[in-house]
Motif scaffolding. Structure first.
Motif, PDB file in Angstrom:
ATOM      1  N   ALA A 131      47.687  38.124  43.689  1.00 25.13           N
ATOM      2  CA  ALA A 131      48.057  38.029  45.298  1.00 25.13           C
ATOM      3  C   ALA A 131      49.277  36.931  45.421  1.00 25.13           C
ATOM      4  O   ALA A 131      49.446  36.316  44.477  1.00 25.13           O
ATOM      5  N   PRO A 132      49.905  37.087  46.753  1.00 22.59           N
ATOM      6  CA  PRO A 132      50.962  35.955  46.912  1.00 22.59           C
ATOM      7  C   PRO A 132      50.602  34.540  46.692  1.00 22.59           C
ATOM      8  O   PRO A 132      51.439  33.937  46.226  1.00 22.59           O
ATOM      9  N   ASP A 133      49.631  34.144  46.979  1.00 23.89           N
ATOM     10  CA  ASP A 133      49.117  32.876  46.382  1.00 23.89           C
ATOM     11  C   ASP A 133      48.245  32.747  45.396  1.00 23.89           C
ATOM     12  O   ASP A 133      47.660  31.555  45.051  1.00 23.89           O
ATOM     13  N   LYS A 134      48.261  33.752  44.504  1.00 29.67           N
ATOM     14  CA  LYS A 134      47.482  33.567  43.336  1.00 29.67           C
ATOM     15  C   LYS A 134      48.396  34.249  42.089  1.00 29.67           C
ATOM     16  O   LYS A 134      48.578  35.506  42.196  1.00 29.67           O
ATOM     17  N   ASN A 135      48.802  33.379  40.992  1.00 34.41           N
ATOM     18  CA  ASN A 135      49.255  33.825  39.844  1.00 34.41           C
ATOM     19  C   ASN A 135      48.794  33.244  38.605  1.00 34.41           C
ATOM     20  O   ASN A 135      47.996  32.289  38.677  1.00 34.41           O
ATOM     21  N   VAL A 136      49.161  33.703  37.636  1.00 37.17           N
ATOM     22  CA  VAL A 136      48.875  33.049  36.199  1.00 37.17           C
ATOM     23  C   VAL A 136      50.077  32.735  35.202  1.00 37.17           C
ATOM     24  O   VAL A 136      50.716  33.925  35.096  1.00 37.17           O
ATOM     25  N   LEU A 137      50.270  31.828  34.933  1.00 38.77           N
ATOM     26  CA  LEU A 137      51.347  31.470  33.754  1.00 38.77           C
ATOM     27  C   LEU A 137      50.685  31.465  32.489  1.00 38.77           C
ATOM     28  O   LEU A 137      49.795  30.904  32.061  1.00 38.77           O
ATOM     29  N   PHE A 138      51.087  32.654  31.798  1.00 41.09           N
ATOM     30  CA  PHE A 138      50.268  32.593  30.267  1.00 41.09           C
ATOM     31  C   PHE A 138      51.243  32.691  29.106  1.00 41.09           C
ATOM     32  O   PHE A 138      52.496  33.146  29.225  1.00 41.09           O
ATOM     33  N   LEU A 139      51.028  31.819  28.181  1.00 45.60           N
ATOM     34  CA  LEU A 139      51.692  31.749  27.152  1.00 45.60           C
ATOM     35  C   LEU A 139      50.866  31.540  25.822  1.00 45.60           C
ATOM     36  O   LEU A 139      49.797  31.338  25.852  1.00 45.60           O
ATOM     37  N   ALA A 140      51.398  32.376  24.654  1.00 48.06           N
ATOM     38  CA  ALA A 140      50.611  32.448  23.604  1.00 48.06           C
ATOM     39  C   ALA A 140      51.242  32.593  22.263  1.00 48.06           C
ATOM     40  O   ALA A 140      52.582  32.795  22.434  1.00 48.06           O
ATOM     41  N   GLY A 141      50.708  32.567  21.275  1.00 46.38           N
ATOM     42  CA  GLY A 141      51.259  32.686  19.913  1.00 46.38           C
ATOM     43  C   GLY A 141      50.447  32.984  18.833  1.00 46.38           C
ATOM     44  O   GLY A 141      49.301  32.657  18.921  1.00 46.38           O
ATOM     45  N   THR A 142      50.940  33.464  17.734  1.00 43.82           N
ATOM     46  CA  THR A 142      50.270  33.809  16.506  1.00 43.82           C
ATOM     47  C   THR A 142      50.755  33.007  15.198  1.00 43.82           C
ATOM     48  O   THR A 142      52.030  32.734  15.077  1.00 43.82           O
ATOM     49  N   GLY A 143      49.813  32.810  14.272  1.00 38.68           N
ATOM     50  CA  GLY A 143      50.183  32.187  13.073  1.00 38.68           C
ATOM     51  C   GLY A 143      48.982  31.151  12.698  1.00 38.68           C
ATOM     52  O   GLY A 143      48.043  31.573  13.279  1.00 38.68           O
ATOM     53  N   LEU A 144      49.182  31.094  11.285  1.00 37.32           N
ATOM     54  CA  LEU A 144      47.901  30.408  10.794  1.00 37.32           C
ATOM     55  C   LEU A 144      47.657  28.874  11.133  1.00 37.32           C
ATOM     56  O   LEU A 144      48.479  28.294  11.072  1.00 37.32           O
ATOM     57  N   LEU A 145      46.524  28.769  11.724  1.00 35.78           N
ATOM     58  CA  LEU A 145      46.235  27.477  12.142  1.00 35.78           C
ATOM     59  C   LEU A 145      45.307  26.790  11.373  1.00 35.78           C
ATOM     60  O   LEU A 145      43.927  27.284  11.621  1.00 35.78           O
ATOM     61  N   TRP A 146      45.321  25.788  10.788  1.00 34.14           N
ATOM     62  CA  TRP A 146      44.149  25.282  10.023  1.00 34.14           C
ATOM     63  C   TRP A 146      43.110  24.332  10.677  1.00 34.14           C
ATOM     64  O   TRP A 146      42.189  24.206  10.614  1.00 34.14           O
ATOM     65  N   THR A 147      43.730  23.837  11.841  1.00 30.97           N
ATOM     66  CA  THR A 147      42.869  23.042  12.781  1.00 30.97           C
ATOM     67  C   THR A 147      43.227  23.425  14.202  1.00 30.97           C
ATOM     68  O   THR A 147      43.789  22.908  15.056  1.00 30.97           O
ATOM     69  N   PRO A 148      42.277  24.650  14.522  1.00 36.54           N
ATOM     70  CA  PRO A 148      42.558  25.178  15.996  1.00 36.54           C
ATOM     71  C   PRO A 148      42.355  24.129  17.046  1.00 36.54           C
ATOM     72  O   PRO A 148      42.859  24.187  18.063  1.00 36.54           O
ATOM     73  N   GLY A 149      41.283  23.420  16.889  1.00 43.37           N
ATOM     74  CA  GLY A 149      40.702  22.535  18.167  1.00 43.37           C
ATOM     75  C   GLY A 149      41.714  21.571  18.381  1.00 43.37           C
ATOM     76  O   GLY A 149      42.550  21.225  19.528  1.00 43.37           O
ATOM     77  N   LYS A 150      42.558  20.966  17.087  1.00 44.24           N
ATOM     78  CA  LYS A 150      43.828  19.961  17.217  1.00 44.24           C
ATOM     79  C   LYS A 150      44.906  20.549  17.896  1.00 44.24           C
ATOM     80  O   LYS A 150      45.562  20.076  18.599  1.00 44.24           O
ATOM     81  N   ASP A 151      45.337  21.804  17.474  1.00 43.94           N
ATOM     82  CA  ASP A 151      46.413  22.283  17.942  1.00 43.94           C
ATOM     83  C   ASP A 151      46.184  22.621  19.362  1.00 43.94           C
ATOM     84  O   ASP A 151      47.074  22.584  20.050  1.00 43.94           O
ATOM     85  N   LEU A 152      44.931  23.085  19.725  1.00 45.54           N
ATOM     86  CA  LEU A 152      44.614  23.246  21.052  1.00 45.54           C
ATOM     87  C   LEU A 152      45.131  22.077  22.041  1.00 45.54           C
ATOM     88  O   LEU A 152      45.709  22.183  23.024  1.00 45.54           O
ATOM     89  N   ASP A 153      44.737  20.881  21.401  1.00 43.26           N
ATOM     90  CA  ASP A 153      45.000  19.696  22.402  1.00 43.26           C
ATOM     91  C   ASP A 153      46.306  19.480  22.243  1.00 43.26           C
ATOM     92  O   ASP A 153      46.729  18.877  23.327  1.00 43.26           O
ATOM     93  N   ALA A 154      47.193  19.904  21.114  1.00 40.62           N
ATOM     94  CA  ALA A 154      48.542  19.544  21.401  1.00 40.62           C
ATOM     95  C   ALA A 154      49.291  20.449  22.356  1.00 40.62           C
ATOM     96  O   ALA A 154      50.208  20.112  23.125  1.00 40.62           O
ATOM     97  N   ALA A 155      48.660  21.693  22.402  1.00 40.20           N
ATOM     98  CA  ALA A 155      49.337  22.750  23.299  1.00 40.20           C
ATOM     99  C   ALA A 155      49.057  22.111  24.713  1.00 40.20           C
ATOM    100  O   ALA A 155      49.792  22.355  25.604  1.00 40.20           O
ATOM    101  N   MET A 156      47.857  21.507  24.876  1.00 41.65           N
ATOM    102  CA  MET A 156      47.622  20.970  26.201  1.00 41.65           C
ATOM    103  C   MET A 156      48.512  19.866  26.799  1.00 41.65           C
ATOM    104  O   MET A 156      48.828  19.724  27.865  1.00 41.65           O
ATOM    105  N   ASN A 157      49.218  19.158  25.296  1.00 38.15           N
ATOM    106  CA  ASN A 157      50.019  18.147  26.038  1.00 38.15           C
ATOM    107  C   ASN A 157      51.184  18.836  26.418  1.00 38.15           C
ATOM    108  O   ASN A 157      52.007  18.012  27.055  1.00 38.15           O
TER     109      ASN A 157
END
Length: 222
Positions: A122-148
């Protein structure tokens, strides 16, 4: 002439009493050493049992982790034109924002390929989406880094809570960040083959979590 004295006493042959025995102790040295050796055996058995248990658990954990890496590493992402109530924003501004998000994610996390998109409901609701693929050894830590990445632009992501990642497994979290337009809900997922973030305006984490799961199920495949 002096009178003879009394006859000398015959003591007989000297008695050989032999070499005196060594001073006795309460315990025989050999018996004491053997007893100490035996007392150590149960301790050694316990230590060996503990080491075997730890080694077995480590092997099991390594095997489970290896299986997850193999199962998840070949993830593929495809931006969908619509997901549930969301429709892809094809405008020039939407494309520019998506490209900026893709570039920013690539700079923060080492990925083979990155994606960006803007969805509208809707005009007042949108979603900004960003993603990627690759080998991640520590997904939890990489997600925290992305949150930064969000923290640098808006403010720290707070009140992070783990939410259901769905059948694709991995880790999924949602939290809140401050912006000039008000609070934004931030959700993200990560596994050994992919990572994604989405920012939702005018939605609580409870409202955004199932929508993020729908985005993942529609976008990711293995």
């Amino acid at each position: 002439m002096p009178e003879p004295g009394p006859n000398p006493i015959d003591l007989g042959e000297p008695i050989d009493i032999g070499t005196p025995p060594p001073a006795s102790s309460d315990e025989d040295p050999d018996t004491d050493a053997d007893s100490k050796t035996k007392s150590k055996r149960p301790v050694r058995r316990v230590l060996i049992a503990i080491l075997l248990a730890v080694a077995t658990a480590a092997v099991a954990m390594l095997g489970f982790t290896s299986w997850r890496i193999i199962a998840q590493r070949h993830a593929e992402l495809e931006i969908q034109p619509s997901v549930g109530p969301l429709s892809l924003d094809y405008s020039r501004e939407g494309a520019s924002t998506a490209d900026y998000l893709r570039t920013a994610l690539a700079a923060e996390v080492e990925l083979d390929r990155t994606y960006g998109a803007v969805y509208q409901e809707a005009p007042d609701k949108n979603v900004l989406f960003l993603a990627g693929t690759g080998l991640l050894w520590t997904p939890g830590k990489d997600l925290d880094a992305a949150m930064n990445l969000i923290s640098d632009g808006e403010g720290a992501v707070t009140e992070l809570k783990t939410v259901d990642p769905g059948p694709l497994d991995g880790t999924m979290k949602c939290g809140i960040t401050k912006s000039s337009d008000g609070d934004l809900t931030v959700c993200g997922w990560a596994d050994h083959g992919s990572l994604a973030l989405a920012m939702f305006n005018n939605r609580t984490p409870a409202e955004a979590a199932p929508l993020m799961l729908a985005l993942r199920n529609a976008t990711e495949s293995r």
